[in-house]
Motif scaffolding. Sequence first.
Motif, short mmCIF file in Angstrom:
data_model
loop_
_atom_site.label_atom_id
_atom_site.label_comp_id
_atom_site.label_asym_id
_atom_site.label_seq_id
_atom_site.Cartn_x
_atom_site.Cartn_y
_atom_site.Cartn_z
N ASN A 178 0.71 -1.41 0.14
CA ASN A 178 -0.06 -0.07 0.09
C ASN A 178 0.64 1.18 -0.02
OD1 ASN A 178 -2.54 -1.19 0.12
ND2 ASN A 178 -2.28 -1.69 2.25
N ASP A 179 2.11 1.06 0.09
CA ASP A 179 3.01 2.09 0.02
C ASP A 179 4.11 2.13 -1.17
OD1 ASP A 179 4.29 4.57 0.72
OD2 ASP A 179 5.35 3.60 2.61
N GLY A 180 3.80 1.97 -2.36
CA GLY A 180 4.85 1.95 -3.37
C GLY A 180 5.43 0.95 -3.27
N LEU A 181 5.16 -0.27 -2.80
CA LEU A 181 6.19 -1.44 -2.90
C LEU A 181 7.19 -1.11 -1.80
CD1 LEU A 181 5.99 -2.79 -6.37
CD2 LEU A 181 4.47 -3.48 -4.31
N ARG A 182 7.21 -0.54 -0.86
CA ARG A 182 8.20 -0.21 0.00
C ARG A 182 8.72 -1.37 0.88
NH1 ARG A 182 8.18 0.89 5.54
NH2 ARG A 182 5.98 0.62 5.54
N LEU A 183 10.00 -1.51 1.00
CA LEU A 183 10.61 -2.80 1.58
C LEU A 183 10.51 -2.53 3.30
CD1 LEU A 183 12.00 -5.47 1.84
CD2 LEU A 183 14.25 -4.00 1.52
N ALA A 184 9.43 -3.05 3.88
CA ALA A 184 9.34 -2.61 5.19
C ALA A 184 10.48 -3.50 6.20
CB ALA A 184 7.93 -3.40 5.73
N ARG A 185 10.40 -4.69 5.83
CA ARG A 185 11.56 -5.69 6.59
C ARG A 185 12.19 -6.61 5.74
NH1 ARG A 185 8.50 -8.15 11.75
NH2 ARG A 185 6.91 -8.53 10.50
N SER A 186 13.55 -6.81 6.23
CA SER A 186 14.31 -8.02 5.38
C SER A 186 14.60 -9.10 6.77
CB SER A 186 15.45 -7.39 4.72
OG SER A 186 16.19 -8.65 4.08
N PHE A 187 14.36 -10.41 6.31
CA PHE A 187 14.57 -11.41 7.33
C PHE A 187 15.69 -12.40 6.85
CE2 PHE A 187 10.15 -10.26 7.68
CZ PHE A 187 10.12 -9.86 9.01
N PRO A 188 17.14 -12.16 7.26
CA PRO A 188 18.11 -13.22 6.89
C PRO A 188 17.83 -14.61 7.66
CG PRO A 188 19.10 -11.37 7.71
CD PRO A 188 17.76 -11.23 8.12
N VAL A 189 17.45 -15.59 7.16
CA VAL A 189 17.12 -16.95 7.67
C VAL A 189 18.15 -18.10 7.78
CG1 VAL A 189 14.99 -16.66 6.87
CG2 VAL A 189 16.43 -17.99 5.36
N GLY A 190 19.49 -17.72 7.31
CA GLY A 190 20.50 -18.72 7.36
C GLY A 190 20.35 -19.90 6.62
N PHE A 191 19.57 -20.19 5.72
CA PHE A 191 19.64 -21.14 4.54
C PHE A 191 18.68 -20.63 3.38
CE2 PHE A 191 15.85 -21.62 7.43
CZ PHE A 191 14.71 -21.89 6.73
N ALA A 192 18.77 -21.47 2.39
CA ALA A 192 18.15 -21.07 1.07
C ALA A 192 16.57 -21.31 1.03
CB ALA A 192 18.55 -21.56 -0.31
N PRO A 193 15.65 -20.31 1.47
CA PRO A 193 14.49 -20.57 1.52
C PRO A 193 13.60 -20.95 0.02
CG PRO A 193 14.63 -18.31 1.71
CD PRO A 193 15.85 -18.98 1.62
N THR A 194 13.94 -22.10 -0.51
CA THR A 194 13.43 -22.25 -1.90
C THR A 194 11.90 -22.34 -1.91
OG1 THR A 194 15.24 -23.65 -2.13
CG2 THR A 194 13.84 -23.79 -3.92
N HIS A 195 11.36 -22.71 -0.82
CA HIS A 195 9.92 -22.85 -0.91
C HIS A 195 9.36 -22.16 0.51
CE1 HIS A 195 10.10 -26.00 -3.58
NE2 HIS A 195 10.95 -26.72 -2.95
N MET A 196 8.13 -21.41 0.15
CA MET A 196 7.69 -20.75 1.23
C MET A 196 6.10 -20.80 1.40
SD MET A 196 8.07 -16.51 2.04
CE MET A 196 7.11 -16.06 0.63
N VAL A 197 5.35 -20.76 2.44
CA VAL A 197 3.79 -20.69 2.76
C VAL A 197 3.79 -19.84 3.93
CG1 VAL A 197 3.31 -22.83 1.27
CG2 VAL A 197 3.85 -22.89 3.87
N GLU A 198 2.64 -19.21 3.78
CA GLU A 198 2.08 -18.47 4.96
C GLU A 198 1.04 -19.02 5.87
OE1 GLU A 198 0.72 -13.89 6.60
OE2 GLU A 198 1.06 -14.24 4.26
N THR A 199 1.15 -19.11 7.21
CA THR A 199 0.13 -19.85 7.68
C THR A 199 -0.29 -18.56 8.76
OG1 THR A 199 1.72 -20.70 9.42
CG2 THR A 199 1.16 -21.87 7.94
N GLY A 200 -1.53 -19.39 9.47
CA GLY A 200 -2.11 -18.17 10.52
C GLY A 200 -3.35 -17.74 9.94
#
Length: 418
Positions: A395-417
């Motif tokens: 909603n803000d011009g695709l502003r990068l809000a946060r970046s999360f280093p995860v320590g491995f290659a996150p090839t796959h991702m799903v959101e839960t909750g």
Amino acid sequence: MTPRNTHQIRHAKVLSRAAVLVVGAGLLVGLTGCQSDGGGQRPAAKPRPSSAPHGYVEGAEESSEQQSRLVLADAGTGTVGVLDLTTEDITPVDVTPSKRTGGVRGLRTDGRFAYLRTDDATYAVDSGTWTVDHGDHVHYYRAPIRPVGPVGGAGTAQVHSDQSVTAVSSNKGGAQLFDRKKLEEGTVPRGRSLSDAGAGAVVPYAEHLLVASAGAERDTVEVRSRDGAPVAVLDEPCASARGEAVTRRGVVFGCADGALLVSEDKGTFSATKIPYGRAVGAGERAADFRHRAGSTTLAARAGDDAVWVLDVADRTWTRIGTGPVVAANTPGEGGPLLVLGEDGALSAYDIATRKRTARTDLLNKGTASAVVEVDISRAYVNDAGGRKVYEIDYNDGLRLARSFPVGFAPTHMVETGR
């Protein structure tokens, strides 16, 4: 932190006040409801259902807003981690404690559980966060993250659940039905086979099962009871059914000539075709629907260089030319279409005008495994090469809000909750 939703907070306060009243009533019941067992003793009785606050779930903490988590998996090493978007903590999960089976080949979710497909099986992971939608209000829960166990073979194609049953469909045909409550308790119950389901998806809906007979001569969607017994065959056909999504308006199945919307009213099921309105080749049809949970606006790739947007409420299709596409999604309800291109750039499009409204360079060119997950105010993009996940304020011009280093290659991702 993810911004609060005003409506959700306002509703949560009402729930909190109601919960206090219900707890008080429950205490009175507990004080007056004890009975002798005939031996003169008064053993501690189990709480009656009426003594628990509305929405109470044993072992879980109820929250005032959605508790989103990202389940991430490395296709190369098999590493699995859960990123909590509220605390920013990453919890490692060992899905195969007895042996290593190589990398993760696919990842799906039903809103709470993540289902990781490896070379030998499909494993369920309880992400410990979920939403219960009661129609006029919702409940949000948090619980511990834990692996559950194998729920299917390596050929798992789709997984869909409701509050009672989880259906694991195989791309070789047939499905397994599991008791959802047992999965929530942390164990994998014995599955019930639905061997005659064909190669289509099985979707629990309205206390029944919807079975898409993909590849069958009839090209139908069947309504079955919980135990798999035939109830009805919907009159409207769905040729070469492929792709499905559960929305507030019903279940959407992708068909060769458009989409089939299956809905239920007072125990009666009906089907409505939403045609493309033009000739669409097999490679251009919508087959992998993406959307925000609760939204009735779906996005799906339309071949290599465009995206379909399906408005289920208006029953219309919109095709938007975007250039080469890796992933697409939309929050719906006036929100933009979000498209990740092969050049690594994330773009936002106004669905009504089909015009691009924002663009940001995000990933390296050639990233083919990324997805775009969307919730009520943020989007998330996994960067396997950079070993990060990006949070985008769409909603803000695709502003990068946060970046999360995860320590491995996150090839796959799903959101839960959700």
